[in-house]
Scaffold this motif. Structure first.
Motif, PDB file in Angstrom:
ATOM      1  N   LYS A 191       0.868  -1.183   0.000  1.00  0.00           N
ATOM      2  CA  LYS A 191       0.000   0.000   0.000  1.00  0.00           C
ATOM      3  C   LYS A 191       0.904   1.232   0.000  1.00  0.00           C
ATOM      4  O   LYS A 191       1.206   1.781   1.060  1.00  0.00           O
ATOM      5  CB  LYS A 191      -0.923   0.008   1.215  1.00  0.00           C
ATOM      6  CG  LYS A 191      -1.961   1.132   1.181  1.00  0.00           C
ATOM      7  CD  LYS A 191      -2.934   1.020   2.328  1.00  0.00           C
ATOM      8  CE  LYS A 191      -3.948   2.160   2.311  1.00  0.00           C
ATOM      9  NZ  LYS A 191      -4.736   2.219   1.069  1.00  0.00           N
ATOM     10  N   PRO A 192       1.350   1.656  -1.191  1.00  0.00           N
ATOM     11  CA  PRO A 192       2.303   2.771  -1.251  1.00  0.00           C
ATOM     12  C   PRO A 192       1.708   4.045  -0.653  1.00  0.00           C
ATOM     13  O   PRO A 192       0.623   4.493  -1.057  1.00  0.00           O
ATOM     14  CB  PRO A 192       2.546   2.940  -2.757  1.00  0.00           C
ATOM     15  CG  PRO A 192       2.099   1.664  -3.383  1.00  0.00           C
ATOM     16  CD  PRO A 192       1.000   1.149  -2.520  1.00  0.00           C
ATOM     17  N   LEU A 193       2.399   4.594   0.310  1.00  0.00           N
ATOM     18  CA  LEU A 193       1.957   5.824   0.957  1.00  0.00           C
ATOM     19  C   LEU A 193       2.630   7.031   0.309  1.00  0.00           C
ATOM     20  O   LEU A 193       3.730   6.919  -0.241  1.00  0.00           O
ATOM     21  CB  LEU A 193       2.299   5.778   2.450  1.00  0.00           C
ATOM     22  CG  LEU A 193       1.611   4.668   3.259  1.00  0.00           C
ATOM     23  CD1 LEU A 193       2.064   4.734   4.712  1.00  0.00           C
ATOM     24  CD2 LEU A 193       0.092   4.787   3.171  1.00  0.00           C
ATOM     25  N   PRO A 194       1.999   8.191   0.370  1.00  0.00           N
ATOM     26  CA  PRO A 194       2.597   9.395  -0.234  1.00  0.00           C
ATOM     27  C   PRO A 194       3.821   9.868   0.528  1.00  0.00           C
ATOM     28  O   PRO A 194       4.026   9.511   1.696  1.00  0.00           O
ATOM     29  CB  PRO A 194       1.462  10.425  -0.155  1.00  0.00           C
ATOM     30  CG  PRO A 194       0.603   9.964   0.981  1.00  0.00           C
ATOM     31  CD  PRO A 194       0.680   8.461   0.965  1.00  0.00           C
ATOM     32  N   GLN A 195       4.621  10.663  -0.148  1.00  0.00           N
ATOM     33  CA  GLN A 195       5.769  11.267   0.508  1.00  0.00           C
ATOM     34  C   GLN A 195       5.307  12.187   1.634  1.00  0.00           C
ATOM     35  O   GLN A 195       4.282  12.879   1.516  1.00  0.00           O
ATOM     36  CB  GLN A 195       6.582  12.090  -0.497  1.00  0.00           C
ATOM     37  CG  GLN A 195       7.255  11.265  -1.584  1.00  0.00           C
ATOM     38  CD  GLN A 195       8.389  10.429  -1.031  1.00  0.00           C
ATOM     39  OE1 GLN A 195       8.164   9.335  -0.517  1.00  0.00           O
ATOM     40  NE2 GLN A 195       9.598  10.914  -1.136  1.00  0.00           N
ATOM     41  N   HIS A 196       6.047  12.199   2.712  1.00  0.00           N
ATOM     42  CA  HIS A 196       5.724  13.090   3.827  1.00  0.00           C
ATOM     43  C   HIS A 196       5.980  14.532   3.396  1.00  0.00           C
ATOM     44  O   HIS A 196       6.900  14.804   2.612  1.00  0.00           O
ATOM     45  CB  HIS A 196       6.591  12.726   5.039  1.00  0.00           C
ATOM     46  CG  HIS A 196       6.095  13.301   6.332  1.00  0.00           C
ATOM     47  ND1 HIS A 196       6.287  14.615   6.681  1.00  0.00           N
ATOM     48  CD2 HIS A 196       5.393  12.732   7.358  1.00  0.00           C
ATOM     49  CE1 HIS A 196       5.752  14.838   7.868  1.00  0.00           C
ATOM     50  NE2 HIS A 196       5.200  13.712   8.305  1.00  0.00           N
ATOM     51  N   ARG A 197       5.173  15.449   3.919  1.00  0.00           N
ATOM     52  CA  ARG A 197       5.359  16.866   3.562  1.00  0.00           C
ATOM     53  C   ARG A 197       6.754  17.367   3.926  1.00  0.00           C
ATOM     54  O   ARG A 197       7.248  18.335   3.345  1.00  0.00           O
ATOM     55  CB  ARG A 197       4.312  17.728   4.258  1.00  0.00           C
ATOM     56  CG  ARG A 197       4.324  17.613   5.766  1.00  0.00           C
ATOM     57  CD  ARG A 197       3.366  18.565   6.460  1.00  0.00           C
ATOM     58  NE  ARG A 197       3.323  18.335   7.873  1.00  0.00           N
ATOM     59  CZ  ARG A 197       4.267  18.713   8.725  1.00  0.00           C
ATOM     60  NH1 ARG A 197       5.350  19.337   8.273  1.00  0.00           N
ATOM     61  NH2 ARG A 197       4.162  18.459  10.013  1.00  0.00           N
ATOM     62  N   LEU A 198       7.414  16.689   4.881  1.00  0.00           N
ATOM     63  CA  LEU A 198       8.758  17.077   5.273  1.00  0.00           C
ATOM     64  C   LEU A 198       9.715  17.023   4.094  1.00  0.00           C
ATOM     65  O   LEU A 198      10.650  17.834   3.996  1.00  0.00           O
ATOM     66  CB  LEU A 198       9.247  16.158   6.404  1.00  0.00           C
ATOM     67  CG  LEU A 198      10.624  16.447   6.997  1.00  0.00           C
ATOM     68  CD1 LEU A 198      10.628  17.814   7.673  1.00  0.00           C
ATOM     69  CD2 LEU A 198      10.999  15.372   8.005  1.00  0.00           C
ATOM     70  N   ALA A 199       9.524  16.072   3.172  1.00  0.00           N
ATOM     71  CA  ALA A 199      10.407  15.955   2.005  1.00  0.00           C
ATOM     72  C   ALA A 199      10.345  17.222   1.167  1.00  0.00           C
ATOM     73  O   ALA A 199      11.379  17.764   0.748  1.00  0.00           O
ATOM     74  CB  ALA A 199      10.013  14.735   1.168  1.00  0.00           C
TER      75      ALA A 199
END
Length: 549
Positions: free
Chosen positions: A117-125
């Motif tokens: 279940k690929p999760l989105p990149q964290h906003r920190l990136a």
């Protein structure tokens, strides 16, 4: 009633003071309530010893105190896991100084958020990369923006196109050989990182634009500007710089100067190509792309109503900014991680002559005894680069020991991860870090993890692909991984048979700084990767080179 009257009088007499104190009290109350919520969230979750007062800040600080400054966190997390016997995953409560994290160092757990279940990149990136290159660079973008960029760039990283780039890479490597000849003649100590960065930057610029930016033969101003943007972004993130408004203004002003010089140059390359495509009525081919820029311009050329006329050829301001961001991201990422890997690889080879000899023999077996003839041969038969298992093993072993960082993901409210029969929360704003370093230094997956052993990746000895996490897995895996492997092989072909490299200025430590590695007793602090956009070599990889007669 007296108290009420007095309070009312105070409000009437000192409204600003009362309002100020009300705001302060509300802020302090909110701060402590937030702190209580954070500490309570982590209390019974897997992790190192937790404190109601410090969370895990003290644990992180103890490890940081053992290491050189500005460490990339991946090696710190590996040390924390080993020191406290943390298997598979652990939480890190770093409030109020940093986002809380869930660190994964088990391949199956990583697959849950990268593949299953690929999760989105964290906003920190995006927060970290935006000051360097701009908003929504492909490595940090999500959703429709990421899909659009991924779909546009993907053909440039196909095997057929990568093989097509071999001749260009060989041309740049021949310039690199000339530079090494001069350094060998003088015997000077030089920064391998800086010298190889110029080579790799010219390669990636030709992949992006189809022409070099001459970092090897001229000043390479674009390279210097991009590197300065990284340093300025680091300055903006530094807590001491942020506390000083004068420093922040100085950094902002300098960044404005650099961007004001760099962006118009890059944009001129974009419009020069865009107008040519329209004028010649050429829609860039996805099957045989001329450059990454062509692929990114393809949709604009298709949509242009002015085919054959360039006067009104325009790209929207938003798309201009997105194109500039991707170009800077490609130039930065495309040369940064490859340069880092090359520096660590040649550092390791300088201490392992037996590996150098095996690579040399494999190159002779596949391409013949003459190194210059071999460079011509590989241009004609680039597919033979896939017949170098030991050479590729040495590259992978370098990436195992010194991985190029980790991705950060974020989950929606209520999501969990499964481990050993239990479900654990992955929401609450957590930074989900898939720590490749923790997997690749774990003796459970790689026996004798400190040993530089290319044989790990060959034939029956080959480690399972799931254990090699440097490039990530799933749809968000690094697009350029095959390109990077081929590029490093060609650079090895151009150098390893004719030059010997030796590390200069190493200061081995008398005692190891950490429990999971003793490599600093051989190489000193250079093995502790420094935090930049990616984990980079510390000190520039100073070396000398000798040409073999």
């Amino acid at each position: 009633m007296t108290g009420v009257k007095s309070l009312a009088d105070a409000v009437l007499q000192y409204p600003i003071a009362v309002l100020t104190w009300t705001i302060v009290v509300a802020f302090v109350a909110r701060f402590f309530w937030r702190g209580y919520q954070q500490r309570r969230f982590y209390r019974n979750l897997p992790g190192p010893p937790h404190s109601w007062l410090w969370g895990h800040l003290k644990i992180m600080g103890e490890v940081a105190a053992l290491l050189p400054p500005n460490m990339h966190p991946q090696q710190m997390y590996t040390e924390i896991a080993k020191k406290h016997g943390l298997e598979g995953m652990f939480y890190m409560d770093l409030w109020p100084f940093a986002e809380g994290s869930l660190v994964l160092h088990d391949p199956e757990l990583m697959d849950q958020i990268q593949v299953t279940k690929p999760l989105p990149q964290h906003r920190l990136a995006n927060d970290l990369l935006k000051p360097m290159v701009g908003d929504n660079v492909i490595a940090a973008a999500n959703g429709a923006v990421w899909k659009r960029l991924h779909n546009a760039m993907l053909p440039a990283f196909s095997w057929s196109h990568i093989r097509h780039l071999t001749g260009m890479m060989v041309d740049e490597c021949m310039i690199f050989r000339d530079i090494l000849d001069r350094k060998a003649a003088t015997g000077e100590v030089f920064s391998f990182e800086e010298t190889s960065a110029r080579l790799v930057f010219d390669v990636i610029s030709r992949i992006v634009f189809a022409f070099p930016l001459h970092a090897q033969t001229a000043s390479g101003q674009e390279l210097l500007d991009i590197r300065e943007l990284i340093k300025l972004a680091e300055g903006q993130l530094d807590i001491f710089t942020r506390l000083n408004p004068f420093n922040m203004v100085r950094v902002w002003w300098r960044k404005r100067e650099v961007v004001g010089r760099l962006d118009p140059k890059l944009l001129s390359h974009v419009y020069e190509r865009f107008k040519l495509l329209i004028n010649e009525e050429m829609v860039p081919s996805r099957r045989n792309p001329y450059s990454i820029l062509d692929l990114m311009l393809r949709e604009h050329v298709e949509q242009s109503p002015e085919k054959g006329r360039t006067r009104n050829a325009k790209i929207s301001k938003a798309d201009e900014e997105l194109l500039l961001t991707q170009i800077k991201g490609l130039l930065l990422g495309g040369h940064g991680t490859t340069t880092d890997t090359l520096t660590f690889l040649y550092m390791l080879l300088s201490k392992h002559p037996e590996v150098v000899q095996k690579i040399r023999q494999e190159l002779i077996d596949v391409f013949g005894p003459d190194s210059l003839a071999a460079m011509e041969h590989v241009v004609e038969y680039p597919e033979k680069l896939q017949n170098l298992p030991y050479t590729e093993g040495a590259i992978k072993e370098t990436l195992r020991l010194f991985p190029a960082g980790f991705g950060v993901r974020q989950a929606e409210a209520g999501m969990t991860i499964s481990y050993k029969g239990g479900n654990y929360p992955i929401d609450n704003g957590l930074v989900l870090s898939s720590n490749a370093h923790g997997v690749q230094w774990n003796s459970k997956y790689f026996p004798d993890p400190e040993e530089f052993r290319p044989e790990r990746w060959i034939g029956e000895n080959e480690a399972p692909r799931a254990y090699f996490r440097t490039f990530g897995k799933g749809a968000r895996a690094c697009l350029g991984q095959n390109l990077a492997l081929n590029e490093i092989k060609i650079i090895l072909m151009a150098t390893v048979r004719d030059y010997d490299f030796e590390c200069a200025g190493l200061k081995p430590n008398a005692q190891p700084r950490l429990t999971h590695t003793r490599l600093d007793m051989i190489y000193g602090d250079v093995i502790f990767q420094e935090l930049a956009m990616e984990p980079k070599p510390r000190g520039g990889g100073m070396m000398t080179v000798r040409k073999i007669a």
